[in-house]
Motif scaffolding. Structure first.
Motif, short mmCIF file in Angstrom:
data_model
loop_
_atom_site.label_atom_id
_atom_site.label_comp_id
_atom_site.label_asym_id
_atom_site.label_seq_id
_atom_site.Cartn_x
_atom_site.Cartn_y
_atom_site.Cartn_z
N CYS A 1 0.87 -1.18 0.00
CA CYS A 1 0.00 0.00 0.00
C CYS A 1 0.91 1.23 0.00
O CYS A 1 1.58 1.52 1.00
CB CYS A 1 -0.93 0.00 1.22
SG CYS A 1 -1.99 1.46 1.30
N GLU A 2 0.93 1.91 -1.14
CA GLU A 2 1.78 3.10 -1.29
C GLU A 2 1.31 4.21 -0.35
O GLU A 2 2.11 4.95 0.20
CB GLU A 2 1.74 3.61 -2.73
CG GLU A 2 2.24 2.63 -3.76
CD GLU A 2 3.73 2.66 -3.94
OE1 GLU A 2 4.39 3.55 -3.39
OE2 GLU A 2 4.24 1.78 -4.65
N THR A 3 0.01 4.32 -0.17
CA THR A 3 -0.57 5.38 0.66
C THR A 3 -0.14 5.23 2.12
O THR A 3 0.28 6.20 2.76
CB THR A 3 -2.11 5.36 0.56
OG1 THR A 3 -2.48 5.38 -0.82
CG2 THR A 3 -2.72 6.54 1.28
N CYS A 4 -0.24 4.01 2.64
CA CYS A 4 0.09 3.75 4.06
C CYS A 4 1.56 3.32 4.24
O CYS A 4 2.01 3.21 5.38
CB CYS A 4 -0.81 2.66 4.62
SG CYS A 4 -2.55 3.09 4.64
N HIS B 1 -7.89 0.37 3.69
CA HIS B 1 -7.02 0.54 2.53
C HIS B 1 -7.77 0.78 1.21
O HIS B 1 -7.12 0.98 0.18
CB HIS B 1 -6.12 -0.69 2.37
CG HIS B 1 -5.19 -0.89 3.52
ND1 HIS B 1 -4.04 -0.14 3.69
CD2 HIS B 1 -5.24 -1.74 4.57
CE1 HIS B 1 -3.43 -0.54 4.79
NE2 HIS B 1 -4.13 -1.50 5.35
N HIS C 1 -6.80 3.24 -1.97
CA HIS C 1 -5.40 3.64 -1.84
C HIS C 1 -4.63 3.25 -3.11
O HIS C 1 -5.15 2.54 -3.96
CB HIS C 1 -4.76 2.96 -0.61
CG HIS C 1 -5.23 3.53 0.68
ND1 HIS C 1 -4.68 3.16 1.88
CD2 HIS C 1 -6.18 4.45 0.99
CE1 HIS C 1 -5.26 3.81 2.87
NE2 HIS C 1 -6.19 4.61 2.35
N ASP C 2 -3.40 3.70 -3.20
CA ASP C 2 -2.52 3.34 -4.30
C ASP C 2 -1.69 2.13 -3.90
O ASP C 2 -1.17 2.08 -2.79
CB ASP C 2 -1.59 4.51 -4.67
CG ASP C 2 -2.36 5.70 -5.21
OD1 ASP C 2 -3.34 5.47 -5.95
OD2 ASP C 2 -1.99 6.83 -4.88
#
Length: 122
Positions: free
Chosen positions: A99-102, A116, A119-120
């Motif tokens: 998860c790029e966002t987190c 998630h 997300h990205d």
């Protein structure tokens, strides 16, 4: 487990770098691009350093994989006992997604979870 997750996050960054054809440096000489990764030593090595590594009897049982394999599956970088135990704490499913966002590794079920969703990922 926290150490393993931190290691996986670092490995995911390396995987992304390798998939974008960016240089992954040799962890030994720091001069050349790495072509292999020793799962036991947890180090990337250039052809010259790998040749030396592979000559030593003490390293004969080490599992060395090609750097290109990093782009396929990050968990291949883990020692075999850890490779089998990379499961999501929430869903008990294999960790397969970053998860790029987190900035955390998650399973496929997490991608549709409330935490998630949208997300990205990579």
């Amino acid at each position: 487990t926290a150490f393993l997750i931190n290691s996986l996050v670092q490995l995911q960054a390396i995987r992304k770098k390798a998939s974008e054809n960016l240089k992954v440096s040799c962890d030994n000489c720091h001069k050349n691009s790495a072509t292999g990764y020793c799962k036991k030593c947890t180090q990337f090595s250039c052809p010259e350093c790998l040749e030396t590594h592979n000559k030593w009897k003490a390293f004969s049982t080490h599992d060395v994989i090609n750097v290109q394999d990093v782009t396929v599956n990050t968990s291949k970088l883990l020692p075999l006992n850890e490779e089998r135990n990379t499961k999501c704490n929430d869903h008990n499913e294999p960790i397969k997604v970053y998860c790029e966002t987190c900035r955390q590794l998650i399973c496929r079920d997490c991608t549709v979870s409330k935490r998630h969703r949208n997300h990205d990922y990579s």
